[in-house]
Design an enzyme around this catalytic site. Structure first.
Site, PDB file in Angstrom:
ATOM      1  N   ASP A   1     -16.476  41.793  10.299  1.00  0.00           N
ATOM      2  CA  ASP A   1     -15.609  40.958  11.129  1.00  0.00           C
ATOM      3  C   ASP A   1     -16.387  40.100  12.122  1.00  0.00           C
ATOM      4  O   ASP A   1     -17.574  40.303  12.336  1.00  0.00           O
ATOM      5  CB  ASP A   1     -14.582  41.848  11.876  1.00  0.00           C
ATOM      6  CG  ASP A   1     -15.189  43.132  12.425  1.00  0.00           C
ATOM      7  OD1 ASP A   1     -16.412  43.181  12.593  1.00  0.00           O
ATOM      8  OD2 ASP A   1     -14.438  44.077  12.684  1.00  0.00           O
TER       9      ASP A   1
ATOM     10  N   ASP B   1      -7.390  53.370  18.389  1.00  0.00           N
ATOM     11  CA  ASP B   1      -6.048  53.310  17.799  1.00  0.00           C
ATOM     12  C   ASP B   1      -6.069  53.529  16.286  1.00  0.00           C
ATOM     13  O   ASP B   1      -5.045  53.380  15.618  1.00  0.00           O
ATOM     14  CB  ASP B   1      -5.399  51.945  18.121  1.00  0.00           C
ATOM     15  CG  ASP B   1      -6.262  50.772  17.661  1.00  0.00           C
ATOM     16  OD1 ASP B   1      -7.367  51.017  17.089  1.00  0.00           O
ATOM     17  OD2 ASP B   1      -5.846  49.609  17.848  1.00  0.00           O
TER      18      ASP B   1
ATOM     19  N   HIS C   1      -8.028  51.772  14.104  1.00  0.00           N
ATOM     20  CA  HIS C   1      -8.346  50.595  13.284  1.00  0.00           C
ATOM     21  C   HIS C   1      -9.700  50.743  12.600  1.00  0.00           C
ATOM     22  O   HIS C   1     -10.576  51.453  13.088  1.00  0.00           O
ATOM     23  CB  HIS C   1      -8.264  49.293  14.101  1.00  0.00           C
ATOM     24  CG  HIS C   1      -9.360  49.078  15.106  1.00  0.00           C
ATOM     25  ND1 HIS C   1      -9.115  48.715  16.414  1.00  0.00           N
ATOM     26  CD2 HIS C   1     -10.704  49.140  15.020  1.00  0.00           C
ATOM     27  CE1 HIS C   1     -10.271  48.576  17.063  1.00  0.00           C
ATOM     28  NE2 HIS C   1     -11.254  48.820  16.241  1.00  0.00           N
TER      29      HIS C   1
ATOM     30  N   GLU D   1      -5.743  46.189  12.611  1.00  0.00           N
ATOM     31  CA  GLU D   1      -5.054  46.916  13.666  1.00  0.00           C
ATOM     32  C   GLU D   1      -3.840  47.645  13.103  1.00  0.00           C
ATOM     33  O   GLU D   1      -3.465  47.450  11.943  1.00  0.00           O
ATOM     34  CB  GLU D   1      -4.592  45.922  14.750  1.00  0.00           C
ATOM     35  CG  GLU D   1      -5.722  45.092  15.358  1.00  0.00           C
ATOM     36  CD  GLU D   1      -6.561  45.873  16.387  1.00  0.00           C
ATOM     37  OE1 GLU D   1      -6.608  47.121  16.334  1.00  0.00           O
ATOM     38  OE2 GLU D   1      -7.171  45.214  17.248  1.00  0.00           O
TER      39      GLU D   1
HETATM   40  C1  F6R Z   1     -16.674  46.202  14.385  1.00  0.00           C
HETATM   41  C2  F6R Z   1     -15.616  47.019  13.815  1.00  0.00           C
HETATM   42  C3  F6R Z   1     -14.721  47.823  14.682  1.00  0.00           C
HETATM   43  C4  F6R Z   1     -15.489  48.935  15.402  1.00  0.00           C
HETATM   44  C5  F6R Z   1     -14.546  49.799  16.230  1.00  0.00           C
HETATM   45  C6  F6R Z   1     -15.308  50.861  17.004  1.00  0.00           C
HETATM   46  O1  F6R Z   1     -17.384  45.514  13.378  1.00  0.00           O
HETATM   47  O2  F6R Z   1     -15.459  46.986  12.643  1.00  0.00           O
HETATM   48  O3  F6R Z   1     -13.710  48.396  13.894  1.00  0.00           O
HETATM   49  O4  F6R Z   1     -16.137  49.724  14.447  1.00  0.00           O
HETATM   50  O5  F6R Z   1     -13.830  49.001  17.106  1.00  0.00           O
HETATM   51  O6  F6R Z   1     -16.136  50.237  17.934  1.00  0.00           O
HETATM   52  P1  F6R Z   1     -17.194  51.078  18.780  1.00  0.00           P
HETATM   53  O7  F6R Z   1     -18.241  51.535  17.830  1.00  0.00           O
HETATM   54  O8  F6R Z   1     -17.752  50.079  19.757  1.00  0.00           O
HETATM   55  O9  F6R Z   1     -16.464  52.191  19.410  1.00  0.00           O
END
Ligand code: F6R
Length: 261
Positions: free
Chosen positions: A67, A136, A138, A143
């Protein structure tokens, strides 16, 4: 789904790095799906060290990131382009033409996203997809409510993601871009193997919902229950809400025993 519970984030990263190293040694043309965020930083650090020790060669590897924000330029300090350069790409020998991160400067999102999907297919598909998980539930920026068969597309970030990511924008939630391009849940499910990493208490609810809850678009990570080759590698804190901790630990010990015979 194999649940691997480890004492620390360092252990998680080490196990994930070993999986990638083994796969890369067997297949120099490995196609990796990559994540950003705090969680995989330790993994990238180990992979970079292995490259510096001449243990790994990334010269034929292709990568696809999950992403990228819409609305900030690639060179923005908090863009995922900048993140990947800083933590990984600037330190290993992946040819630049093999590095793919969704571009945020395009006008025609539909055709851009179709092309991103086509590039993944044309590369032979993702061999190993690294994933983090949001509080959450995701995965990537899919989301709550994302279709479990969704494809790469522009999305709006949830309130909880904006809040969580504000830490990277001087704790100013209003500075976090509200939209992003993300690989879809369906896109992720086509990876041959998924490795989801999580550490810390703040992820425990998302982990229990994803691993032991119903498969639901409300918790996009729960769809990994349907993936035939997924490893959930987490620390004790992230695992703390799971009901079957002892069983998962026994499964892992027995798998290691089988592998060593
Ligand atoms: C980013 C991504 C997100 C993160 C998630 C956890 O490329 O795919 O889904 O993996 O938001 O983020 P952290 O590791 O910062 O807790």
């Amino acid at each position: 789904m194999e649940i691997i519970i480890q004492p620390s984030n360092h252990h998680i990263a080490t196990i994930a790095a070993e999986s990638i190293s083994d796969a890369l040694k067997k297949n120099p043309n490995l196609v990796l799906g990559l994540a950003t965020g705090s969680t995989p930083i330790a993994l990238y650090k180990i992979l970079v060290q292995k490259y510096k020790n001449r243990e790994l060669d990334f010269s034929r590897v292709t990568t696809f990131n999950l992403d990228e924000y819409i609305g900030i330029p690639c060179h923005h300090p908090q863009s995922y382009h900048t993140f990947m350069a800083k933590h990984f790409f600037d330190h290993v020998n992946i040819p630049i033409e093999n590095q793919h991160i969704p571009q945020n400067a395009t006008g025609d999102f539909e055709s851009y996203c179709e092309k991103y999907e086509k590039k993944i297919k044309d590369s032979g598909g993702i061999d190993i997809q690294i994933l983090g998980i949001g509080t959450d539930g995701h995965i990537a920026f899919n989301e709550t409510g994302s279709s479990l068969s969704s494809r790469t597309r522009p999305v709006t970030l949830s309130e909880s993601t904006l809040k969580a990511n504000a830490i990277h924008f001087n704790s100013d939630k209003s500075a976090v871009p509200e939209m992003a391009i993300t690989m879809g849940v369906g896109t992720i499910m086509e990876a041959k193997q998924c490795i989801l990493l999580a550490s810390g208490k703040s992820k425990s609810e998302a982990i229990v919902n994803a691993v032991e809850g119903p498969i639901t678009a409300s918790v996009p990570a729960s769809v990994l229950q349907m993936h035939p080759n997924t490893f959930i590698i987490i620390d004790e804190d992230a695992a703390s809400a799971l009901k079957e901790i002892d069983y998962y630990k026994r499964c892992y010990e027995n798998r290691l025993k089988l592998l060593s015979t």
